[in-house]
Design a protein around this motif. Sequence first.
Motif, PDB file in Angstrom:
ATOM      1  N   LEU A   1       0.819  -1.210   0.000  1.00 57.83           N
ATOM      2  CA  LEU A   1       0.000   0.000   0.000  1.00 57.83           C
ATOM      3  C   LEU A   1       0.854   1.263   0.000  1.00 57.83           C
ATOM      4  CD1 LEU A   1      -2.634  -0.940   2.747  1.00 57.83           C
ATOM      5  CD2 LEU A   1      -2.690  -1.474   0.303  1.00 57.83           C
ATOM      6  N   PHE A   2       0.379   2.283  -0.719  1.00 58.39           N
ATOM      7  CA  PHE A   2       1.086   3.558  -0.799  1.00 58.39           C
ATOM      8  C   PHE A   2       0.098   4.695  -0.563  1.00 58.39           C
ATOM      9  CE2 PHE A   2       3.313   0.439  -3.240  1.00 58.39           C
ATOM     10  CZ  PHE A   2       4.653   0.676  -2.994  1.00 58.39           C
ATOM     11  N   ASP A   3       0.479   5.608   0.325  1.00 58.05           N
ATOM     12  CA  ASP A   3      -0.381   6.739   0.684  1.00 58.05           C
ATOM     13  C   ASP A   3       0.508   7.951   0.947  1.00 58.05           C
ATOM     14  OD1 ASP A   3      -2.857   8.001   1.456  1.00 58.05           O
ATOM     15  OD2 ASP A   3      -2.245   7.786   3.558  1.00 58.05           O
ATOM     16  N   ALA A   4      -0.127   9.109   1.135  1.00 60.00           N
ATOM     17  CA  ALA A   4       0.583  10.351   1.507  1.00 60.00           C
ATOM     18  C   ALA A   4       1.649  10.719   0.480  1.00 60.00           C
ATOM     19  CB  ALA A   4       1.209  10.208   2.900  1.00 60.00           C
ATOM     20  N   LEU A   5       1.367  10.499  -0.794  1.00 64.48           N
ATOM     21  CA  LEU A   5       2.363  10.767  -1.822  1.00 64.48           C
ATOM     22  C   LEU A   5       2.658  12.249  -1.974  1.00 64.48           C
ATOM     23  CD1 LEU A   5       1.283   8.194  -4.557  1.00 64.48           C
ATOM     24  CD2 LEU A   5       2.840   7.906  -2.619  1.00 64.48           C
ATOM     25  N   GLU A   6       1.779  13.112  -1.446  1.00 62.39           N
ATOM     26  CA  GLU A   6       2.052  14.548  -1.497  1.00 62.39           C
ATOM     27  C   GLU A   6       3.267  14.914  -0.643  1.00 62.39           C
ATOM     28  OE1 GLU A   6      -1.336  13.807   1.471  1.00 62.39           O
ATOM     29  OE2 GLU A   6      -0.714  13.097  -0.510  1.00 62.39           O
ATOM     30  N   HIS A   7       3.683  13.986   0.237  1.00 60.88           N
ATOM     31  CA  HIS A   7       4.846  14.239   1.082  1.00 60.88           C
ATOM     32  C   HIS A   7       6.146  13.686   0.484  1.00 60.88           C
ATOM     33  CE1 HIS A   7       2.157  15.695   4.117  1.00 60.88           C
ATOM     34  NE2 HIS A   7       1.563  14.519   4.272  1.00 60.88           N
ATOM     35  N   LEU A   8       6.070  13.111  -0.700  1.00 56.51           N
ATOM     36  CA  LEU A   8       7.263  12.524  -1.301  1.00 56.51           C
ATOM     37  C   LEU A   8       8.361  13.560  -1.528  1.00 56.51           C
ATOM     38  CD1 LEU A   8       5.762  10.105  -3.985  1.00 56.51           C
ATOM     39  CD2 LEU A   8       7.122   9.462  -1.985  1.00 56.51           C
ATOM     40  N   HIS A   9       7.972  14.691  -2.082  1.00 53.71           N
ATOM     41  CA  HIS A   9       8.956  15.731  -2.384  1.00 53.71           C
ATOM     42  C   HIS A   9       8.240  17.060  -2.542  1.00 53.71           C
ATOM     43  CE1 HIS A   9      12.610  17.598  -3.928  1.00 53.71           C
ATOM     44  NE2 HIS A   9      13.251  16.475  -3.670  1.00 53.71           N
TER      45      HIS A   9
ATOM     46  N   ARG B   1       0.542  -7.345  -5.793  1.00 59.20           N
ATOM     47  CA  ARG B   1      -0.228  -6.177  -6.205  1.00 59.20           C
ATOM     48  C   ARG B   1       0.137  -4.948  -5.389  1.00 59.20           C
ATOM     49  NH1 ARG B   1      -0.761  -8.882  -9.894  1.00 59.20           N
ATOM     50  NH2 ARG B   1      -2.659  -9.658 -10.910  1.00 59.20           N
ATOM     51  N   PHE B   2       0.125  -3.792  -6.063  1.00 59.03           N
ATOM     52  CA  PHE B   2       0.228  -2.500  -5.392  1.00 59.03           C
ATOM     53  C   PHE B   2      -1.162  -1.890  -5.310  1.00 59.03           C
ATOM     54  CE2 PHE B   2       4.857  -1.034  -6.380  1.00 59.03           C
ATOM     55  CZ  PHE B   2       5.346  -2.183  -5.793  1.00 59.03           C
ATOM     56  N   LYS B   3      -1.396  -1.084  -4.269  1.00 57.71           N
ATOM     57  CA  LYS B   3      -2.587  -0.235  -4.199  1.00 57.71           C
ATOM     58  C   LYS B   3      -2.100   1.163  -3.839  1.00 57.71           C
ATOM     59  CE  LYS B   3      -6.511  -1.890  -2.841  1.00 57.71           C
ATOM     60  NZ  LYS B   3      -7.277  -1.777  -4.120  1.00 57.71           N
ATOM     61  N   VAL B   4      -2.310   2.105  -4.763  1.00 56.17           N
ATOM     62  CA  VAL B   4      -1.759   3.455  -4.637  1.00 56.17           C
ATOM     63  C   VAL B   4      -2.899   4.436  -4.377  1.00 56.17           C
ATOM     64  CG1 VAL B   4      -0.385   5.243  -5.762  1.00 56.17           C
ATOM     65  CG2 VAL B   4       0.088   2.816  -6.242  1.00 56.17           C
ATOM     66  N   PHE B   5      -2.939   4.997  -3.171  1.00 52.62           N
ATOM     67  CA  PHE B   5      -3.912   6.027  -2.834  1.00 52.62           C
ATOM     68  C   PHE B   5      -3.317   7.386  -3.223  1.00 52.62           C
ATOM     69  CE2 PHE B   5      -4.838   2.509   0.038  1.00 52.62           C
ATOM     70  CZ  PHE B   5      -6.223   2.413  -0.048  1.00 52.62           C
ATOM     71  N   ILE B   6      -3.998   8.118  -4.088  1.00 56.03           N
ATOM     72  CA  ILE B   6      -3.361   9.290  -4.686  1.00 56.03           C
ATOM     73  C   ILE B   6      -4.381  10.367  -5.026  1.00 56.03           C
ATOM     74  CG2 ILE B   6      -3.514   8.266  -7.015  1.00 56.03           C
ATOM     75  CD1 ILE B   6      -0.793   9.543  -7.646  1.00 56.03           C
ATOM     76  N   ARG B   7      -3.978  11.625  -4.909  1.00 59.55           N
ATOM     77  CA  ARG B   7      -4.823  12.727  -5.351  1.00 59.55           C
ATOM     78  C   ARG B   7      -4.947  12.699  -6.868  1.00 59.55           C
ATOM     79  NH1 ARG B   7      -1.679  17.145  -2.571  1.00 59.55           N
ATOM     80  NH2 ARG B   7      -1.460  17.847  -4.718  1.00 59.55           N
ATOM     81  N   PRO B   8      -6.109  13.047  -7.412  1.00 61.27           N
ATOM     82  CA  PRO B   8      -6.291  13.003  -8.874  1.00 61.27           C
ATOM     83  C   PRO B   8      -5.279  13.846  -9.633  1.00 61.27           C
ATOM     84  CG  PRO B   8      -8.417  13.212  -7.799  1.00 61.27           C
ATOM     85  CD  PRO B   8      -7.386  13.364  -6.725  1.00 61.27           C
ATOM     86  N   ASP B   9      -4.947  15.050  -9.125  1.00 56.52           N
ATOM     87  CA  ASP B   9      -3.996  15.899  -9.843  1.00 56.52           C
ATOM     88  C   ASP B   9      -2.608  15.286  -9.872  1.00 56.52           C
ATOM     89  OD1 ASP B   9      -4.193  16.813  -6.915  1.00 56.52           O
ATOM     90  OD2 ASP B   9      -2.312  17.735  -7.553  1.00 56.52           O
TER      91      ASP B   9
END
Length: 488
Positions: free
Chosen positions: A176-184, A212-220
């Motif tokens: 699982l992947f979340d909080a991708l806005e904090h990547l950089h 399998r990956f599950k990526v929670f992500i903002r649409p933009d």
Amino acid sequence: MTQGMSAAELRTLLSEALPGAQDADTEQPGPNTLFTPTSHRLALDPEVTVVRGGRGVGKTFWFHSLLDDKLRRIAAEEYQISRLTRVVVTAGYGAQLKPDLYPGPSQMHALLDSGVHPADLWNSVLLVALEVPEVLALSSWTERVEWTRDNPGTRDVAVARADQEARSDGVTRLVLFDALEHLHRERAQADRLVSGLLRLALEMRLSTRNLRFKVFIRPDMFESGGGRFADASKLSANAADLTWSTTNLYGLFFHYLGNQGSPGLSAEFRRLRGGWRNDTDNRYLPPVELLSNGETQKEEFTRIAGPYMGANYRKGHTYTWLPNHLMDGTEQVSPRSFLSALRTAVDETIEHYAHHDHAIHYEGVRRGVQDASQTRVQEIGEDLPWVRTAISPLAGEQVPIEQSDVIRLWEADGLREKLERQARRGDIEGDEVRTGPRNPDDYPELIGELIELGVMRRRKDGRLDLPDVYRIAFAIGRKGGVPKVKAS
């Protein structure tokens, strides 16, 4: 029926049950707060790779829920997704610092600054999730990424072996992947990281059966990062969106009343309504009519907040008024904004209308929408600082407004130059910008992007409008609309 509870008792229950600080990263879900809206079923399917959603719609909630064995079993049962009971779940990235599982933001920056390719970084995260001994034996992420880069053949063997073992065990390994806005903080680097992650997610989907990956992500972020490789369309076809209908929102509200108040008041609320089902761990499920029947929900909410937003129906019905004034331009309301507005409405009623006949006064509801607007504008200012820069020149204007007038105001404000400076050195407070408009030089395209984000919408006559959830806090007027918050 709740007419058996006094307005004061209901008000106390609301005050106890509705959450305070609306921060999904610090409040962990539990059986009592686990709510399963019908529209989210697809998002939890292990075969769905990308789960899109804006702030406050449930990305982090489901990220944490899927990591919890008990909550995952509850979701599997209620959504009837039997495969969710046969998964081994690992976090591949999230807001919490877990250096044993993935690099934190500072480590991410250092790795990218040293020339690490995103593909090598995410592959090393995958190998850690799969518990590959050669990678786990290394003490730093720099060493792990270097090993992954230097041993592509061994990496492929390890992935194939993990896939075969999962198949033999009858399970799916889900990362699982979340909080991708904090990547950089920088847009270009964040896009590179998202693109690398999505490429690897697609590879797992196409080349393995049980990884399998599950990526929670903002649409933009999905559009920006996913647009960097041609096969991203295969992920779009496999994506799910976290959306909330009006009945879902009120179902969540009633779920909180039956589960989160003091035991005595919540029990009385359940008894008076009737039809609640006792699940496990003192978790109570609302009757179906409170979850999905708009008329029943309206009837119940009317007992709590009264029928109208004033003296009569001309002011609007409370049940529809609240979500309608929290909708963005895509007609979506986040549950975080919804519950926050209700919490403010209760607090306002306690402070100013304690002797009101209903638990919530309509002026409290109005104040709740004003506060939710301020919070939403603050959030979008953090996520997309350029949006605040683009909308601020419209302060004091009235909507709907002609597109030509918007462009005239932008020209007079020097918006193009402001966006260029912002992209080079950060926003007006000096923080680095994570994202910016696709083409700051093209004002019509900029308007189109604001419409896609739900900040603006275009009326049938061509004029531009702003939904109240943004309009109010940006101090933009509308005749007969909810007034802006007065400066104290």
